[in-house]
Design a protein around this motif. Structure first.
Motif, mmCIF file in Angstrom:
data_model
loop_
_atom_site.group_PDB
_atom_site.id
_atom_site.type_symbol
_atom_site.label_atom_id
_atom_site.label_comp_id
_atom_site.label_asym_id
_atom_site.label_seq_id
_atom_site.Cartn_x
_atom_site.Cartn_y
_atom_site.Cartn_z
ATOM 1 N N HIS A 1 3.152 30.613 -8.224
ATOM 2 C CA HIS A 1 2.257 29.701 -9.045
ATOM 3 C C HIS A 1 2.512 28.225 -8.717
ATOM 4 N N ALA A 2 1.593 27.408 -9.020
ATOM 5 C CA ALA A 2 1.803 25.889 -8.558
ATOM 6 C C ALA A 2 2.565 25.140 -9.636
ATOM 7 N N PHE A 3 3.031 23.585 -9.276
ATOM 8 C CA PHE A 3 3.777 23.058 -10.211
ATOM 9 C C PHE A 3 3.104 21.603 -10.232
ATOM 10 N N PRO A 4 1.734 21.516 -11.078
ATOM 11 C CA PRO A 4 1.262 20.245 -10.839
ATOM 12 C C PRO A 4 1.874 18.965 -11.494
ATOM 13 N N LYS A 5 2.103 17.972 -11.060
ATOM 14 C CA LYS A 5 2.958 16.926 -11.246
ATOM 15 C C LYS A 5 2.309 15.585 -10.641
ATOM 16 N N SER A 6 1.790 14.591 -11.271
ATOM 17 C CA SER A 6 1.480 13.360 -10.639
ATOM 18 C C SER A 6 2.623 12.260 -10.593
ATOM 19 N N ARG A 7 2.646 11.809 -9.405
ATOM 20 C CA ARG A 7 3.702 10.949 -9.076
ATOM 21 C C ARG A 7 3.140 9.373 -9.165
ATOM 22 N N SER A 8 1.847 9.203 -9.354
ATOM 23 C CA SER A 8 1.208 7.893 -9.209
ATOM 24 C C SER A 8 1.113 7.160 -10.660
ATOM 25 N N ASP A 9 1.386 8.175 -11.739
ATOM 26 C CA ASP A 9 1.153 7.429 -13.279
ATOM 27 C C ASP A 9 2.044 6.296 -13.362
ATOM 28 N N LYS A 10 3.358 6.522 -13.001
ATOM 29 C CA LYS A 10 4.333 5.208 -13.374
ATOM 30 C C LYS A 10 4.418 3.955 -12.473
ATOM 31 N N LEU A 11 3.557 4.294 -11.491
ATOM 32 C CA LEU A 11 3.665 3.149 -10.133
ATOM 33 C C LEU A 11 3.243 1.914 -10.841
ATOM 34 N N VAL B 1 0.874 -1.257 -0.050
ATOM 35 C CA VAL B 1 0.050 -0.038 -0.115
ATOM 36 C C VAL B 1 0.880 1.294 -0.053
ATOM 37 N N ILE B 2 0.501 2.137 -0.823
ATOM 38 C CA ILE B 2 1.421 3.338 -1.061
ATOM 39 C C ILE B 2 0.648 4.485 -1.289
ATOM 40 N N ALA B 3 0.743 5.726 -0.486
ATOM 41 C CA ALA B 3 0.315 7.015 -0.824
ATOM 42 C C ALA B 3 1.397 8.002 -1.150
ATOM 43 N N VAL B 4 1.002 8.452 -2.345
ATOM 44 C CA VAL B 4 1.925 9.666 -2.909
ATOM 45 C C VAL B 4 1.112 10.849 -3.140
ATOM 46 N N PRO B 5 1.716 11.888 -2.985
ATOM 47 C CA PRO B 5 1.125 13.224 -3.373
ATOM 48 C C PRO B 5 0.468 13.424 -4.522
ATOM 49 N N ALA B 6 -0.879 13.773 -4.515
ATOM 50 C CA ALA B 6 -1.498 14.184 -5.899
ATOM 51 C C ALA B 6 -1.164 15.364 -6.452
ATOM 52 N N PRO B 7 -1.449 15.699 -7.729
ATOM 53 C CA PRO B 7 -1.136 16.876 -8.254
ATOM 54 C C PRO B 7 -1.466 18.255 -7.517
ATOM 55 N N ASP B 8 -2.568 18.072 -6.914
ATOM 56 C CA ASP B 8 -3.051 19.277 -6.083
ATOM 57 C C ASP B 8 -2.737 19.373 -4.711
ATOM 58 N N ASP B 9 -1.990 18.576 -4.068
ATOM 59 C CA ASP B 9 -1.680 18.530 -2.890
ATOM 60 C C ASP B 9 -0.920 19.633 -2.454
ATOM 61 N N GLN B 10 -1.215 20.427 -1.615
ATOM 62 C CA GLN B 10 -0.702 21.812 -1.060
ATOM 63 C C GLN B 10 -0.612 22.605 -2.310
ATOM 64 N N VAL B 11 -1.551 22.914 -3.069
ATOM 65 C CA VAL B 11 -1.473 23.741 -4.050
ATOM 66 C C VAL B 11 -1.420 25.216 -3.467
ATOM 67 N N GLU B 12 -2.165 25.494 -2.275
ATOM 68 C CA GLU B 12 -2.356 26.774 -1.998
ATOM 69 C C GLU B 12 -0.819 27.335 -1.417
ATOM 70 N N LEU B 13 -0.297 26.441 -0.795
ATOM 71 C CA LEU B 13 1.132 26.892 -0.241
ATOM 72 C C LEU B 13 2.215 27.080 -1.269
ATOM 73 N N ARG B 14 2.021 26.165 -2.444
ATOM 74 C CA ARG B 14 3.149 26.429 -3.315
ATOM 75 C C ARG B 14 2.414 27.514 -3.978
ATOM 76 N N GLU B 15 1.424 27.918 -4.385
ATOM 77 C CA GLU B 15 1.245 29.404 -4.639
ATOM 78 C C GLU B 15 1.597 30.469 -3.898
ATOM 79 N N LYS B 16 1.552 30.333 -2.724
ATOM 80 C CA LYS B 16 2.058 31.344 -1.656
ATOM 81 C C LYS B 16 3.751 31.356 -1.840
ATOM 82 N N LEU B 17 4.330 30.314 -1.847
ATOM 83 C CA LEU B 17 5.739 30.161 -1.815
ATOM 84 C C LEU B 17 6.431 30.838 -3.338
ATOM 85 N N TYR B 18 5.639 30.287 -4.265
ATOM 86 C CA TYR B 18 6.373 30.473 -5.750
ATOM 87 C C TYR B 18 5.483 31.162 -6.585
#
Length: 283
Positions: free
Chosen positions: A193-203, A174-191
């Protein structure tokens, strides 16, 4: 029962607890620390002199868990695992929040593995019902062939060939990986803009040699973070953030932050034998 295996290169003999040590049948001995964990990390498996999360990062993660920010993910993992999992291991377990909560509820044999000594030390001090091991989960895992019923990884790297070696036929990963919109609000505050990226596609492809995908769901929730929690989140997730990005966050008193994970379950096929494991990790 979980069957441990010696991590000395070329040994792989059975490892068992004897008083204040773990000793293998070939005589290799590993002392149990005062807090209760055992360090099985070998020199060739170290990335640095102090690998893994620092004491400060571990403390920040523990504070976030104590504030309840990990509870919805824990509940979702519990539902996927079920009530009779057999034995359970957590790879990259950190300070032990998820494994300890699952073990307490399920009353199963449980062991956590992490390369960070501060993380494992804190886990061992707080949760004595589990076995806590310092080892590199990307490399050779300290468990006997086919001895694990359920292996868990939360946002950590995995080594598919090692998982295939240790998970019993019919057992689960069983594996949990961040989805593209995980912490999107924080990324927008820091940078800005957000960097949507899926980490589950290749699993599924990376696991396909020995595992079939059993389920895929999404865990999505939003929580309000106060400034102190946001700074902890920054320390645990964006340790490379530059000074100006930290300043942007320091001006925020409250922020609603999306937490979103892909939760995947794989089942170990019984029709394929494992080959000699590779030491190369895969994400």
């Amino acid at each position: 029962m979980l069957r441990l295996q010696c991590t000395v290169r070329g040994c792989d003999a059975a490892l068992a607890r004897e008083a204040s040590d773990f000793v293998c049948t070939e005589g290799h001995r590993f002392n149990v620390a005062r807090s209760g964990y055992v360090n099985l990390l070998q020199p060739q498996d170290r990335r640095s002199k102090s690998p893994g999360d620092s004491k400060e990062t571990v403390a920040a993660r523990a504070r976030l868990s104590a504030a309840g920010h990990s509870r919805p993910l824990l509940d979702a993992i519990h539902a996927v695992i079920g009530e009779s999992p057999g034995n359970l291991i957590d790879l990259g377990c950190g300070h032990g929040y998820f494994l300890a909560a699952l073990q307490s509820s399920l009353r199963c044999a449980a062991a956590g593995v992490d390369i960070s000594t501060p993380a494992i030390d804190l886990a061992a001090r707080r949760h004595t019902a589990c076995t806590w091991i310092v080892s590199n989960a990307d490399r050779r895992l300290p468990f006997a062939d086919g001895s694990v019923d359920v292996a868990l990884a939360i946002t950590g790297r995995t080594n598919p060939s090692e998982l295939a070696r240790i998970v019993a036929p019919g057992g689960r990963f069983v594996i949990a990986v961040p989805a593209p919109d995980d912490q999107v609000e924080l990324r927008e505050k820091l940078y800005l803009h957000a960097f949507p990226k899926s980490r589950s596609d290749k699993l599924p492809l990376s696991m396909s040699a020995h595992f079939d995908i059993d389920s895929h769901s999404m865990v999505r929730y939003k929580a309000t973070f106060e400034r102190a929690d946001l700074l902890d989140l920054l320390l645990t997730t964006y340790r490379g953030a530059r000074h100006r990005e930290r300043e942007r966050l320091a001006e925020v008193d409250l922020l609603d932050v999306t937490q979103c994970y892909d939760l995947l379950t794989f089942r170990r096929r019984s029709d394929i034998l494992t080959r000699s494991p590779s030491t190369e990790p895969s994400s």
